[in-house]
Design a protein around this motif. Sequence first.
Motif, mmCIF file in Angstrom:
data_model
loop_
_atom_site.group_PDB
_atom_site.id
_atom_site.type_symbol
_atom_site.label_atom_id
_atom_site.label_comp_id
_atom_site.label_asym_id
_atom_site.label_seq_id
_atom_site.Cartn_x
_atom_site.Cartn_y
_atom_site.Cartn_z
ATOM 1 N N SER A 26 112.500 89.988 48.477
ATOM 2 C CA SER A 26 113.146 88.957 47.671
ATOM 3 C C SER A 26 114.610 89.327 47.487
ATOM 4 C CB SER A 26 112.469 88.840 46.298
ATOM 5 O OG SER A 26 111.096 88.557 46.433
ATOM 6 N N TYR A 27 115.504 88.363 47.683
ATOM 7 C CA TYR A 27 116.942 88.588 47.530
ATOM 8 C C TYR A 27 117.515 87.644 46.476
ATOM 9 C CZ TYR A 27 116.830 90.808 52.220
ATOM 10 O OH TYR A 27 116.554 91.597 53.311
ATOM 11 N N THR A 49 117.908 81.745 45.777
ATOM 12 C CA THR A 49 117.157 82.933 46.187
ATOM 13 C C THR A 49 116.784 82.841 47.658
ATOM 14 O OG1 THR A 49 115.040 81.918 45.556
ATOM 15 C CG2 THR A 49 116.144 83.279 43.889
ATOM 16 N N MET A 50 116.460 83.994 48.235
ATOM 17 C CA MET A 50 115.971 84.042 49.610
ATOM 18 C C MET A 50 114.779 84.983 49.681
ATOM 19 S SD MET A 50 117.958 84.954 53.197
ATOM 20 C CE MET A 50 117.965 86.748 53.035
ATOM 21 N N GLU A 51 113.740 84.568 50.402
ATOM 22 C CA GLU A 51 112.562 85.398 50.641
ATOM 23 C C GLU A 51 112.454 85.645 52.144
ATOM 24 O OE1 GLU A 51 110.482 86.602 48.295
ATOM 25 O OE2 GLU A 51 111.547 85.610 46.644
ATOM 26 N N LEU A 52 112.375 86.911 52.530
ATOM 27 C CA LEU A 52 112.180 87.284 53.934
ATOM 28 C C LEU A 52 110.774 87.851 54.096
ATOM 29 C CD1 LEU A 52 113.046 88.012 56.868
ATOM 30 C CD2 LEU A 52 113.987 90.152 55.929
ATOM 31 N N TYR A 53 109.983 87.261 54.994
ATOM 32 C CA TYR A 53 108.637 87.739 55.306
ATOM 33 C C TYR A 53 108.629 88.217 56.755
ATOM 34 C CZ TYR A 53 107.604 84.481 51.427
ATOM 35 O OH TYR A 53 107.600 83.797 50.241
ATOM 36 N N PHE A 54 107.963 89.326 57.030
ATOM 37 C CA PHE A 54 107.904 89.777 58.414
ATOM 38 C C PHE A 54 106.644 90.571 58.705
ATOM 39 C CE2 PHE A 54 110.515 92.604 55.862
ATOM 40 C CZ PHE A 54 110.041 93.881 56.145
ATOM 41 N N ILE A 55 106.108 90.311 59.901
ATOM 42 C CA ILE A 55 105.021 91.069 60.493
ATOM 43 C C ILE A 55 105.443 91.300 61.940
ATOM 44 C CG2 ILE A 55 103.251 90.076 58.986
ATOM 45 C CD1 ILE A 55 102.464 88.205 61.237
ATOM 46 N N LYS A 60 109.813 85.005 58.730
ATOM 47 C CA LYS A 60 110.060 83.738 58.044
ATOM 48 C C LYS A 60 111.047 83.962 56.915
ATOM 49 C CE LYS A 60 107.885 79.990 55.451
ATOM 50 N NZ LYS A 60 106.635 79.419 54.886
ATOM 51 N N ILE A 61 111.952 82.993 56.743
ATOM 52 C CA ILE A 61 112.867 83.007 55.610
ATOM 53 C C ILE A 61 112.679 81.715 54.824
ATOM 54 C CG2 ILE A 61 115.284 82.669 54.960
ATOM 55 C CD1 ILE A 61 116.072 84.861 56.815
ATOM 56 N N ASP A 62 112.443 81.853 53.519
ATOM 57 C CA ASP A 62 112.433 80.734 52.584
ATOM 58 C C ASP A 62 113.692 80.861 51.738
ATOM 59 O OD1 ASP A 62 110.007 79.895 53.525
ATOM 60 O OD2 ASP A 62 108.848 80.626 51.817
ATOM 61 N N MET A 63 114.546 79.852 51.793
ATOM 62 C CA MET A 63 115.791 79.898 51.038
ATOM 63 C C MET A 63 115.900 78.675 50.138
ATOM 64 S SD MET A 63 119.711 80.229 52.436
ATOM 65 C CE MET A 63 119.317 81.741 53.291
ATOM 66 N N LYS A 70 116.568 73.195 50.161
ATOM 67 C CA LYS A 70 115.529 74.163 50.478
ATOM 68 C C LYS A 70 115.452 74.266 52.002
ATOM 69 C CE LYS A 70 112.639 73.378 46.390
ATOM 70 N NZ LYS A 70 111.290 72.972 45.908
ATOM 71 N N MET A 71 115.366 75.487 52.505
ATOM 72 C CA MET A 71 115.322 75.674 53.950
ATOM 73 C C MET A 71 114.326 76.774 54.284
ATOM 74 S SD MET A 71 118.467 76.341 56.604
ATOM 75 C CE MET A 71 119.017 77.856 55.818
ATOM 76 N N ASN A 72 113.376 76.477 55.160
ATOM 77 C CA ASN A 72 112.374 77.437 55.617
ATOM 78 C C ASN A 72 112.491 77.586 57.127
ATOM 79 O OD1 ASN A 72 111.387 77.424 52.976
ATOM 80 N ND2 ASN A 72 109.951 75.775 53.410
ATOM 81 N N THR A 73 112.576 78.819 57.606
ATOM 82 C CA THR A 73 112.681 79.072 59.047
ATOM 83 C C THR A 73 111.630 80.089 59.453
ATOM 84 O OG1 THR A 73 115.083 78.740 58.909
ATOM 85 C CG2 THR A 73 114.222 79.728 60.920
ATOM 86 N N VAL A 74 110.770 79.698 60.389
ATOM 87 C CA VAL A 74 109.737 80.577 60.936
ATOM 88 C C VAL A 74 110.070 80.859 62.393
ATOM 89 C CG1 VAL A 74 107.282 80.869 61.426
ATOM 90 C CG2 VAL A 74 108.000 79.566 59.425
ATOM 91 N N VAL A 75 109.972 82.123 62.802
ATOM 92 C CA VAL A 75 110.247 82.501 64.192
ATOM 93 C C VAL A 75 109.091 83.319 64.744
ATOM 94 C CG1 VAL A 75 111.741 83.829 65.731
ATOM 95 C CG2 VAL A 75 112.746 82.445 63.909
ATOM 96 N N ASP A 76 108.622 82.946 65.926
ATOM 97 C CA ASP A 76 107.593 83.681 66.659
ATOM 98 C C ASP A 76 108.260 84.258 67.904
ATOM 99 O OD1 ASP A 76 105.516 84.470 68.406
ATOM 100 O OD2 ASP A 76 104.125 83.026 67.532
ATOM 101 N N VAL A 77 108.543 85.558 67.883
ATOM 102 C CA VAL A 77 109.284 86.190 68.981
ATOM 103 C C VAL A 77 108.489 86.147 70.279
ATOM 104 C CG1 VAL A 77 110.286 88.349 69.818
ATOM 105 C CG2 VAL A 77 110.577 87.680 67.423
ATOM 106 N N LYS A 78 107.202 86.427 70.207
ATOM 107 C CA LYS A 78 106.367 86.454 71.412
ATOM 108 C C LYS A 78 106.310 85.083 72.074
ATOM 109 C CE LYS A 78 101.897 88.075 73.119
ATOM 110 N NZ LYS A 78 100.599 88.712 72.744
ATOM 111 N N ALA A 79 106.194 84.033 71.264
ATOM 112 C CA ALA A 79 106.155 82.669 71.792
ATOM 113 C C ALA A 79 107.544 82.135 72.114
ATOM 114 C CB ALA A 79 105.458 81.747 70.790
ATOM 115 N N ASP A 80 108.586 82.866 71.699
ATOM 116 C CA ASP A 80 109.978 82.506 71.976
ATOM 117 C C ASP A 80 110.349 81.141 71.381
ATOM 118 O OD1 ASP A 80 112.486 83.161 72.941
ATOM 119 O OD2 ASP A 80 112.151 82.240 74.906
ATOM 120 N N LYS A 81 109.893 80.907 70.141
ATOM 121 C CA LYS A 81 110.204 79.624 69.518
ATOM 122 C C LYS A 81 110.240 79.776 68.004
ATOM 123 C CE LYS A 81 105.384 78.000 69.296
ATOM 124 N NZ LYS A 81 104.446 76.932 69.727
ATOM 125 N N GLY A 82 110.717 78.728 67.347
ATOM 126 C CA GLY A 82 110.787 78.748 65.898
ATOM 127 C C GLY A 82 110.710 77.346 65.330
#
Length: 219
Positions: A26-27, A49-55, A60-63, A70-82
């Motif tokens: 949490s930021y 506020t900003m929340e960074l989630y990672f596995i 994922k970032i929830d801002m 409000k802005m939510n960004t999810v990224v899947d590196v293996k699938a090469d997409k977001g």
Amino acid sequence: MKHLLLSILFLAVVGTSIAQTTGQISYSMDFSSDNPDMAMAIPMMQGSTMELYFIPEKSKIDMTMGTFMKMNTVVDVKADKGLMLMEVMGNKSATEMKELSKADQAEKTDQPKVEVTSETKDIVGYKCTKTISRDADGNETIMWIATDLKASLKGHQQFGNSKLAGVPLEFSTVNNGMSIHFVATKFTKKVDKKIFSMAIPEGYTVVSEEDLKNMGGGQ
């Protein structure tokens, strides 16, 4: 308002690191600007506020930008997409980001120079090292990086274009005269994997990446 939107859109696209650990950070966010027009918008941003989630391989970032966005960004590196979801004053849009690796390759020619200093400090229980990044124009970005935390930060411009040795727990970004200072306030090791879903919720209008760039005045 257009410059404010462009400044926020700058926070939405392309950055890198290495996938290793799992966590949620949490930021808090503080804003400042010497530009009178931008400074007028700062009261709207209070409480952001900003929340960074990672596995491994996903992030994922929830801002929340005050009462404005409000802005939510999810990224899947293996699938090469977001997927990026935005809600601005009640208007909801969804943008599917594809072939992120190509954007990453294109930005390698613009890699900033990174200086790792000997200065350290503790943030939410992690030892952080002061790192200075300088771009081709001489602009400096100072990050306090926890090297014990490893996350794939591709797709999140907040963290810049350079490969990082860990996760920044304190840093600032500057764009269009608006400076945003981020400081981690809490770290949690457990993350619910369901939050990395890329399903577009009902009520969102799909907007292409090109249209999103045009909204922000991009090329």
